[in-house]
Each structure stands twice: as C-alpha cells, then as structure tokens.
Scaffold this motif. Structure first.
Motif: not given
Length: 402
Positions: A94-95, A97-98, A101-102, A105, A348-349
């Motif tokens: 992160d950030p 990754h987030a 991924r977002r 989702t 988170v992963h």
C-alpha cells in the motif's frame, strides 16, 4: 557439544496422508514455531507456523510483499523472474496495492457474486450432463473440475473460453515449481501478449465484463497502460481457475475418503454446506508453499527478533492445523465452524476472489454428490498423482466412476 539441527529445505516432503501438511511442519508448530528454513536459492528465511503468528505477520505494516526487495524469499526461480518482469498488485505494498485492488473490489463483492449463482449452477449442471453421458471411468479434473471455474472466470473477465487450451497450457507453466526462469517468462509473455490484444479490442468494442471496464475506464483515459491491465487480467485468469479447480478435485478425493462427511455434505442444509466449504479450505489449504514477505525494519513476531531485509514465510497450511484454533485439527469435520481459517491468506493481501470461490465450491459440492451419489475413485488413493510439483496443490488427474 550441543545437538544443532540442520536447516531443512522448504517446502518439505509430505507424509503418508496426502491431505496433511508435512510432518516436520507439525513438529515445528509444537516444538519450534519460529525457525529457519532453506529455500531453492540457498537463503534461509524465517518460517512461522502458529496461527496467531501467521496472522500477525500478514497484517504487519513493517513487512513487504514486494518481490523486488532484497531478501524477499521467492517461491521458485520462475516465479522470481516473472514477478520481477511483470508487476501486479499481488506483489505491491500500500498505497499502490490498495489503489489497484480497489479497481476490482466491485466485481467481487459478495452481493454481485451471489447474483452469479444461477449461472454457475447452469454451468455445473451442463458439465455434469456431459459427464454422465460420456464413458466411464472419467477424469473428473478434465471433464469437470477444471472447466467449471474456467468457464466462470472467462465470463467474468471477458476472455473467450474457446481459448482455454492455450491459457491452461500457460497456467501450468506459471504455477509449476519445476519451470525454469526462462520457461516461466516465456509463458507469462505469451499470455500477456494475448491479453493485451484482447484489452486493445475491448477499448473499441467493449462488452459487459471486467476487462472491458478496465479498458474503457483505465486504458482509454490514460490512467493505466495496456500491459498493466493485461497483467491484472493474467493474475485473475490464472488464480481464478487454478485454485478452485484444485479445490474441487482435491476436496472430492478427501470426501470420498471420508464417506460420512460426504453424506453430510450431500444431505445437509445450506448452512452445513457453507461450513463444509470452509472446513475443506482449512483442511486442505492448497497454497502449500506459504505466503512470502520480507522485513522492512527490525521487528519481533512470535517472540523472535527479525532483522530488516530478512525473508519471512507464513506457513498457512500448518497454521490451519493449529489445535489452539481448531480442536482435533487433523480430522475433517464438515460441521466445524472454520470460517476464521487462513487458506485465503489474511490482511490486505488476502484473496480478492474468495467470494467467488466460495459460491463455486458450494454449488459444485452440493450438485456433484447429489447427482452422482455413487461416485467413487476408479483408482486406489495411493495411485493418484498429487501435485507436489506445483505451487497450488491438488491432483493431476482424478479417475472416477459411478
């Protein structure tokens, strides 16, 4: 002179039961919960076996999932080479990754995946119609376990199922523990080229699928490159069929070897079925080479001081056999409340596609055993070829009859 135990190679050899983690992992869980192991490149990362330590490790912001960081304990030469060349959010922190991924989702939200249940049911029923109309014995992997998640993930992503032989061939190389760096890179390049061409087509001719949405919403606006979207598609395509296909086949073997548990799944209600899926995920934990990380700074986990730059391996398969969390952990009990397992990772992963995997497995396990109540192995268990050579555990083929 004190007895010094040699540093053992990891992953370790399994014992007589093909469903159980290696006996040495069980020993370490009880006697040496944090210890050194040696991996293919000669490095000696820390291995964590206790459930509470595995969860602590996978949620600690002082560790990294980035395979390019010095000390990261890559699973194989092939995976190391591929992840250094082709980036995806699974290997980001992160950030970044987030943010990536977002973008996905919404496609894997529980409500949306539940809406796919009728279509998944039709896919399962049609494949079982073909299986029952065909010759006996049959290979359940090729006839059923592999096609189910392949069809589902193809429809979700917008990948033509007609190209399945091609991406199945590439996927086998990508998850092989024995593939060389050159073989792994070649397979990844081939699959990425294919997906990049598909993404480019969808910019001009989008449909109602994930790749079309990313092509029009990210590539066309300049927010992402074609290769970045193709890399994301590769991760979803490979993970979306390899893991669930192996759970379908391996879970079936485990249930056939435990007929009382199979009968409970076949005859039980929806609540028991949901329990059964979680218990099979816990019991089998098909990602059996651990979740890999590297320390960003000095820290302490499980009473062990870890130095900056040291590799870390969270052994989720043996953590899911920790008796402090799962009484009688080596017993398959489909009535067990096992939802807190770490088969999908943690933090988170953790696996983005777990809602889809759960629905697919619920539909498959219920339908397969009800429609073919006399299903049985066509070979003795000891003659089955288990996937010790793959990063995702399962069986290479599953001869069954009825």
């Amino acid at each position: 002179m004190a007895d010094v135990r040699p540093v053992e190679q990891f992953p370790m050899s399994r014992g007589r039961c093909p469903f159980d983690p290696p006996p040495e992992l069980g020993r370490r869980l009880h006697d040496e919960p944090v210890s050194r192991v040696r991996i293919w490149d000669g490095s000696e990362p820390w291995l964590f076996t206790r459930y509470e330590d595995v969860r602590a490790l996978l949620t600690d912001p002082r560790v990294s999932a980035d395979p390019d960081r010095a000390g990261y304990p890559a699973q194989t030469p092939g995976i190391k080479a591929r992840r250094s060349r082709f980036k995806s959010f699974i290997g980001m922190d992160d950030p970044e990754h987030a943010a990536q991924r977002r973008l996905l989702t919404g496609d894997f939200m529980v409500k949306k995946i539940q809406g796919m249940r009728p279509r998944i049911q039709r896919i399962v029923d049609e494949l079982l119609d073909d299986l029952l109309a065909g010759p006996k014995p049959a290979d359940l992997v090729q006839a059923f376990a592999l096609p189910v998640p392949s069809l589902v993930i193809c429809e979700l992503l917008g990948v033509p199922y007609a190209d399945r032989d091609f991406f199945h061939r590439c996927s086998k190389v990508l998850v092989s523990r024995e593939a060389t760096a050159e073989q792994s890179l070649a397979a990844a390049e081939e699959l990425l080229d294919y997906l990049a061409r598909l993404v480019e087509k969808k910019i001009d001719d989008p449909a109602d699928d994930v790749l079309s949405r990313l092509a029009t919403g990210q590539v066309a606006t300049g927010a992402m490159t074609v290769e970045e979207v193709a890399s994301m598609g590769q991760l979803l395509l490979v993970a979306g069929h390899e893991t669930t296909a192996n759970m379908i086949a391996l879970g079936t073997v485990a249930l056939l070897e435990n007929p009382d548990q199979l009968a409970a799944v076949r005859d039980g209600d929806d609540a028991l079925l949901a329990n059964a899926v979680e218990e099979l995920l816990r019991y089998l934990t098909i990602v059996h080479s651990g979740r890999r990380r590297v320390a960003l700074e000095d820290l302490e986990i499980g009473g062990q001081t870890v130095r900056k730059g040291e590799g870390l391996v969270a052994a989720t398969d043996i953590a899911n056999r920790d008796e402090t969390q799962f009484p009688e952990p080596d017993k398959l009990d489909v009535t067990r409340k096992a939802r807190h397992h770490v088969a999908f990772g943690y933090g988170v992963h953790q696996c983005l596609g777990q809602p889809l995997a759960r629905v697919e497995l619920q539909v498959v396990y219920r339908t397969l055993y009800r429609r073919i109540p006399t299903l049985r192995l066509a070979k003795p268990l000891e003659e089955l070829k288990f996937k010790h050579d793959m990063a995702v555990y399962g069986v290479h083929e599953l001869p069954v009859t009825w």
